[in-house]
Design a protein around this motif. Sequence first.
Motif, short mmCIF file in Angstrom:
data_model
loop_
_atom_site.label_atom_id
_atom_site.label_comp_id
_atom_site.label_asym_id
_atom_site.label_seq_id
_atom_site.Cartn_x
_atom_site.Cartn_y
_atom_site.Cartn_z
N THR D 68 42.17 48.51 32.00
CA THR D 68 40.83 48.43 31.43
C THR D 68 40.58 47.00 30.97
O THR D 68 41.47 46.16 31.00
CB THR D 68 40.66 49.39 30.25
N ALA D 69 39.33 46.79 30.48
CA ALA D 69 38.89 45.44 30.10
C ALA D 69 39.23 44.49 31.25
O ALA D 69 39.04 44.87 32.41
CB ALA D 69 39.52 45.00 28.79
N ASP D 70 39.79 43.31 30.94
CA ASP D 70 40.15 42.36 32.00
C ASP D 70 41.66 42.29 32.19
O ASP D 70 42.19 41.28 32.66
CB ASP D 70 39.60 40.98 31.66
N PHE D 72 43.40 43.63 34.29
CA PHE D 72 43.74 43.55 35.71
C PHE D 72 44.33 42.19 36.09
O PHE D 72 45.31 42.09 36.81
CB PHE D 72 42.50 43.84 36.56
N LYS D 73 43.68 41.13 35.58
CA LYS D 73 44.07 39.79 36.02
C LYS D 73 45.53 39.50 35.68
O LYS D 73 46.31 39.08 36.56
CB LYS D 73 43.17 38.74 35.36
N HIS D 76 47.69 41.52 37.91
CA HIS D 76 47.60 40.99 39.27
C HIS D 76 48.46 39.72 39.38
O HIS D 76 49.26 39.58 40.30
CB HIS D 76 46.13 40.69 39.57
N SER D 84 41.12 48.46 38.51
CA SER D 84 40.41 48.04 37.31
C SER D 84 39.18 48.90 37.05
O SER D 84 38.35 49.11 37.96
CB SER D 84 39.98 46.57 37.49
#
Lengths: 802, 802, 170, 170
Positions: D68-70, D72-73, D76, D84
């Motif tokens: 959630t939110a950011d 993912f980055k 990743h 995401s």
Amino acid sequence: MNIKINNIIKTNNEVGDNLTPNSIKPKDFKVDFWKSKNIEFSFGEIIEDNSPDSRDEETFMGPTPKPSGTDLRSWDMKLLERYPPFYAPFCDMCCLCTFGKCDLTGKKGACGIDIKAQQGRFALLTCCIGAAAHSAHSRHLLEYLIHKCGSDHPVDFGNNIDIEAPIMRTLIGKAPKTLGDIRESMDYIEEENLHLLSTCHTGQEGNHLDFESKAFHAGLMDHIGMEIGDVSQIAALDLPKGEANTPLVELGIGAIDHDKPVILCIGHNIAPGVGIVDYLEDNDFEDEIELCGICCTSIDITRYSDRAKVVGPISKQLKFLKSGVADVVVVDEQCIRSDVLEEAQKKGAALIATTDKMCLGLDDRTNDPVDAIVADIISKKDDGALILDPEKVGEVATKLSLSLSKSRKSLKSLPDMDKIQEDAFKCTECEWCVRVCPNSIPIMDAVSSAGKGDFESTEKLYDHDICYTCGRCEQECPENIKIMDLMAKIGENNLKKEKFNIRVGRGPIQDVEVRRVGAPLVLGDIPGIVAFVGCSNYPDGADDVAKMAEEFLERNYIVVTSGCGAMSIGEYKNEEGKTLYERFSGDFDARGLINVGSCVSNSHIPGVAIKVANIFAKKPLEGNFEVIADYIFNRIGACGVAWGAYSQKAAAIASGVNRWGIPVILGPHGSKYRRLYLGRSDKEETWNLTDMRTGKLIKGEPAPEHLLYAAESREEATVNIAKNCIRPTDNNKGRQIKLNHYIDLHKKYFGTIPEDVYRYIRNEKDIPITYKNDVKEILERNDWEPRELVMEPTILDFPRDE
Amino acid sequence: MNIKINNIIKTNNEVGDNLTPNSIKPKDFKVDFWKSKNIEFSFGEIIEDNSPDSRDEETFMGPTPKPSGTDLRSWDMKLLERYPPFYAPFCDMCCLCTFGKCDLTGKKGACGIDIKAQQGRFALLTCCIGAAAHSAHSRHLLEYLIHKCGSDHPVDFGNNIDIEAPIMRTLIGKAPKTLGDIRESMDYIEEENLHLLSTCHTGQEGNHLDFESKAFHAGLMDHIGMEIGDVSQIAALDLPKGEANTPLVELGIGAIDHDKPVILCIGHNIAPGVGIVDYLEDNDFEDEIELCGICCTSIDITRYSDRAKVVGPISKQLKFLKSGVADVVVVDEQCIRSDVLEEAQKKGAALIATTDKMCLGLDDRTNDPVDAIVADIISKKDDGALILDPEKVGEVATKLSLSLSKSRKSLKSLPDMDKIQEDAFKCTECEWCVRVCPNSIPIMDAVSSAGKGDFESTEKLYDHDICYTCGRCEQECPENIKIMDLMAKIGENNLKKEKFNIRVGRGPIQDVEVRRVGAPLVLGDIPGIVAFVGCSNYPDGADDVAKMAEEFLERNYIVVTSGCGAMSIGEYKNEEGKTLYERFSGDFDARGLINVGSCVSNSHIPGVAIKVANIFAKKPLEGNFEVIADYIFNRIGACGVAWGAYSQKAAAIASGVNRWGIPVILGPHGSKYRRLYLGRSDKEETWNLTDMRTGKLIKGEPAPEHLLYAAESREEATVNIAKNCIRPTDNNKGRQIKLNHYIDLHKKYFGTIPEDVYRYIRNEKDIPITYKNDVKEILERNDWEPRELVMEPTILDFPRDE
Amino acid sequence: MNDRVIPWQPTVIAGPKQALLATPETAKLMLKKAKRPLFVVGPYAKNEPLMSHVKEIAEIWDLPIVTTADTFKSFHDNGIESDSYGIVEIANLLKDPEWEGIKGEGQNDLVLFVGCIYYIASQGLSTLKHFAPHLKTLTICKYFHSNADASFPNMKDEEWEKYLTKMKTK
Amino acid sequence: MNDRVIPWQPTVIAGPKQALLATPETAKLMLKKAKRPLFVVGPYAKNEPLMSHVKEIAEIWDLPIVTTADTFKSFHDNGIESDSYGIVEIANLLKDPEWEGIKGEGQNDLVLFVGCIYYIASQGLSTLKHFAPHLKTLTICKYFHSNADASFPNMKDEEWEKYLTKMKTK
């Protein structure tokens, strides 16, 4: 003398150059004009209305026509000083904004609010919502009736009633002559309600007393709203105009003829009911179709046509819906179960929603042809329809009922007793049904016995609505036992018992009656007016209300009632099988039992107190709220009783009643309103009065002792009602009579003469003869000394020497 | 073509013979007249206004002038079909009536309500309260200004603005020419608010979608309320009338001159501020006395006099009060700490309450002589005063500040750092301060380090209002450490840092600007309008708002702001020490940073979208809500951002914005509003559109994807804002530009090209050149196929063959 | 969660602050520590066996009794001395630190509740929780009262009987 | 009351229904019973040590990850596969019994949460409590989440560390 008093009020409440300019004030009341001419703004002044619709009448105008909340704040603060708010938080947290939730247990919230202000705020919000319910209803009704009858339709209740609208007269400062005139009052309360609701916003008012003052204002606006509703419908629909002996109509589930097509109206707004009655009459269906109602809408329909029947109060709703007797359910607004559509669907009944207040997700068919709507419902394409046109509702409901009653025969009864018993047999006695029951009634025993084939305990709960079928037990039951079906089935088995009657709501009290009872009321010869109002949610069934009414009727009190209370009273019979309506007359006099009508008719209760001040005591009404309220507070031994607290409307009504100076006793559930106004009889200084005759400060008594009180039992309430009818203006004979009842009832329910009786005895002539010796003992024990009688009591500020 | 569409709308929304008669409708719009003549009620019709104040103008009138809630219900249902409400209950129980509390976890309450309807009901209640706050404020202001300038004072913003009041024009159906004309709009929203609030009563609406439709209506009424407020004050007080380059004024705690007498205004209502400015000017005190404000009232005072200063948004309130700098605290209404009187008292500052919305239990001194009021406060006889006359407030505040600033010298500073450290040393690291902090900021570490003499962590929390001083930690602290004093002291140590600026609120957007940006906006050349609005309660400080604004400004978006958002943006400097207001122009154009003004100025944001529909696209406004909203929804890439959710007002604004068809992104606290409107990009059928040119049903895209969304982090929000500016009418170039920003930002914050980009590509020309290959891969992976571009998209019902 | 300490009417739950679970032992400890305890008794005590329990507990601990609702009559008829107050009335007096007490002895520091209607008692206890920091509340009903400072748990009659019996020894 | 099972932000308390206290053992039992579990991971997992814990727990239990939110980055960048979604977005999908799942595998029956902002997670868990009877929620944050079906208690870092480590064996 009064004028002087008013001058003082004026300095506290000048409608001047301030930031609470009421929109209409500067325009209509020309404050600038008075200011520039340096004319004192008080009654005694003659004001000419130069507005376009002026009728060249002269009116005495008091200091507060169309008051804003702050205009009456000083009066509120006087009441609140005597009766400080008592708070019982229902939740320790505030959840109103997204800073929260905040825990207010000994702590301030993120916005700085403390638990007291939060409780006051909640009281205000509750009153705003309650007032909005009545007032929006009244706006609807008013516009509908204007649409129907024209804005120039006269507001005229005939020769017996001069003051059609005492509340509007006092607060707006003029009497509406036509339906169109009423719009001005409506505009005013809409504006005030907005200001008040605004204050509930995060970061506004911070003081609990100011929240309470605003809650009083919301309550007062509610009274205007109710009066608008009832005055409009009486005027436009020719409902009874204060006649004492209106007919008795049938009441009770047993009174409904199952064999006919049945149209059931639920709610409060008479408009769709009128549409149905008119359609039935115009098309000669009156004998063919059974029209009945639940809640206030049923009361109002019987005022329009006494052929309609009353199923009962709100507590009958789920019972009757589950019975499947209704072919068509027409809902308008207020006090309708939110799941009414679901319950109607279960029984294959058609549902018609008729106002913007409850649309239930249904398609808006207002502008579609009747036959198309009917066809779509009959074919089950639609579950029901939203139809905002009352006339069309009449036609659609009739046609649906004629068609459905044939196909629904099988749905008009409940499962067999065998099935019911089988279901109940699943009970594991986990007791959760009892724990979630608002009244912890022995529902588990009832279900469990029913499982064994013994239905008597269920029957006991059915009778007198000891179970008022809120359905929470059924929702909780881990075995999914259909407890409400069981309850409804018991009713079906006992239809014969469920036949009662109710006197059609008469509306206002006539001037001649007011003239007759004025003196005995103010002096105490008639010991009081007791008003049973409000919703169900009774702690122990509806009988308690009827028993209280009976007790006070037999003791020569005037008993007034309305709405669900009036129905509950009608559901009670004595050993001879007679209801109280059959046993007591409808006269507004000692031993009179007056059904004023529906919720909005509650306005006639403060209304009659206002009329006493005006007709009997010649107090001018217009713009003169504080003087009138002070009069009522000190002289009229009235006491409201809302035994089954439930809704925000009831809270608004009570707050308005309180602001007029009339105490209210609630049932135990009333504690869940979270705020009471309790006096402290032990703090003698709070009971002082000024005698307007002499200007002297005089020791008073706790009369009334509390302004808003919650009693735990009927017995406690009964004694408190009697006590709270005592007023400073009772003469010796009147005080004796009132104390006699108080002592009698206390002996009956508490076994003793009440110890605090000494507080109410000013000199020996006040002592009831029957109890002379006992009372004297009490006086001695409490170091009693005689004190002066007050002639013209007031709690307003008396003019200081200047 | 449009006319046909309108005929269809009309059949769904006829203002006919129904039970929701708006009071003014039958009178002013003469439904009967049209009915009897069998004239179709649609725009294209020419209506003559025959009312007394008619100006013999001809107006095109759409189907819904002064709509009741049910009149626009079909539009709402279309929105709600695409964006069904997402509920996140804050409490599992309902506590609104005395049947309760009822647990709604998988169960219905005693009134039959279920958890969904209850959440919808709460959303409605929240919006009603929010709308009431703005609207009651506006009513006050309107009446005050009429009192001051006369009801015939013109509403005229000069040659650059033809449409002064786009919202009123659309919804009321006419343009107000004078202050007095505006009363009609005010009456209308007061009536509607009452109807809506009524529905919150127990036993009314039962369907969650209908509650949402009503919440939309409440939001829309809020927009009228805000427009009334700002239009009135601009017209009457000659505030800026849409000029782009209004002056910059000083902002920040460090900008206030401690050595002068300081008057602090808190709240939203300009009236007392005007009283103070006028008095200071009339008596040449401008140089002698420091006038500053917190919250919207400060923004509005700077619109009236750019010599006033802005302390900052709501989050500065406790910090600044604790600092003791203010000698006199003048509170009007809204967003004021409930404990403001207590905090003022602690610092020996005088408090003046000025409206009925916040009386704080103070004596009403409105009609007392100035010198008597001043004397009673100086002598500590009174804590403060309630003064409802703005002019008198000006004089009293000035005189008090002159006198108090001398005696209060010692109170103008906080305890020494030694004392503060000593206090902080008591910290036992129990961590409860962190647990009760709305944002769980590391307050314990800050206090604990401060106890050891290290103030850096506290400073970090002070800067950019990472701690917005709600004070809950201090309330909870078992050691009673004065954490807010610590926080305020840090500020005192860093005054130099706390100096910023803000561009004076300009009010509306000029017509010429609308003409200029119309085409690029609708086609996508300007990638969008992003509006930063709402209160503080930021999840991680105010900087996040400014950073988002910066990001979009640098990307050629138009950035609009107001209120606390406008202040937060002003508190941010780049490395060169420049604020965004210094770096970007105030033009309504790409790279423009427009501060419209205070809370009520938010109305200019939907206002400009409406103007695009009218000025650029020639859509008639009057009575034409659905057509305008449909236009905005499908064509104007605007996105609201309320990063720091807090109040009911913000909820109302958002609901209104949503009903106009504009999406809103909230911060994580927005989840505590309990209701969002989320689209389902995976359900393709929900995105279909009709092309009005051809009547064809066309596959659309999730544009905007959500109507009301709560993001967990700034990064997530930023990407979502860019995505939610995409609209069906983007031409290929416009879509490329928008997707380019979306992909860019997604790469920046998520590291990849967003997988869902394929949904927004209609044909290959939509693919941003920079990302061509990567995007093509995604298209392939997702079995993408080209689809048709829509020319004139609508979600309204298209005329069926008849 | 332990069912014994869920409020008897479960929705009475009002926030983070919950009553402590009291056993007869802790209850007696509270009574021993109290300087001016008061016993508030509601209408469920109009009948046996609760009436006798109340009588005996009051005697052993020397507790003045306030009866609410119309409980006074049954007590009076059975020779148990009490003062009669409405439950909201006594709660109102108890929250005033300046109140002179039912016999003029001054404000109480511990209030023992039994036999009142569950929900009105909950409301009264809420009042005292918020506005009477000068006193402690203890309920000895067979229902858990989360708004009290300390409360017996939810129990069946038999267990409750035992609990009450234990209260009759010091 | 046991401080370990008071909601971390105490006012999150919402009504009678409270999460069960989960130990690593009960949590693992839930995972074993689940047919289609999902792991929802919030921004607190952008940093170590939580990121590695998440990675390893996901591996051992074969859990698909939603960030959630950011978040993912960071995942990743560190080679951890995830999908995401916004937290409100994934909650919205989870409440729909017809939802096809992140990989088209159908709706989940157990959702494990870790690392989301406490109060927005509480709100999301409330949504699922009320509107997703088809799945169970389990939180393994170091904060007690009363709106979940089951939650780790409030803990200090060290204990949490141990709890998470225990989650890495079947």
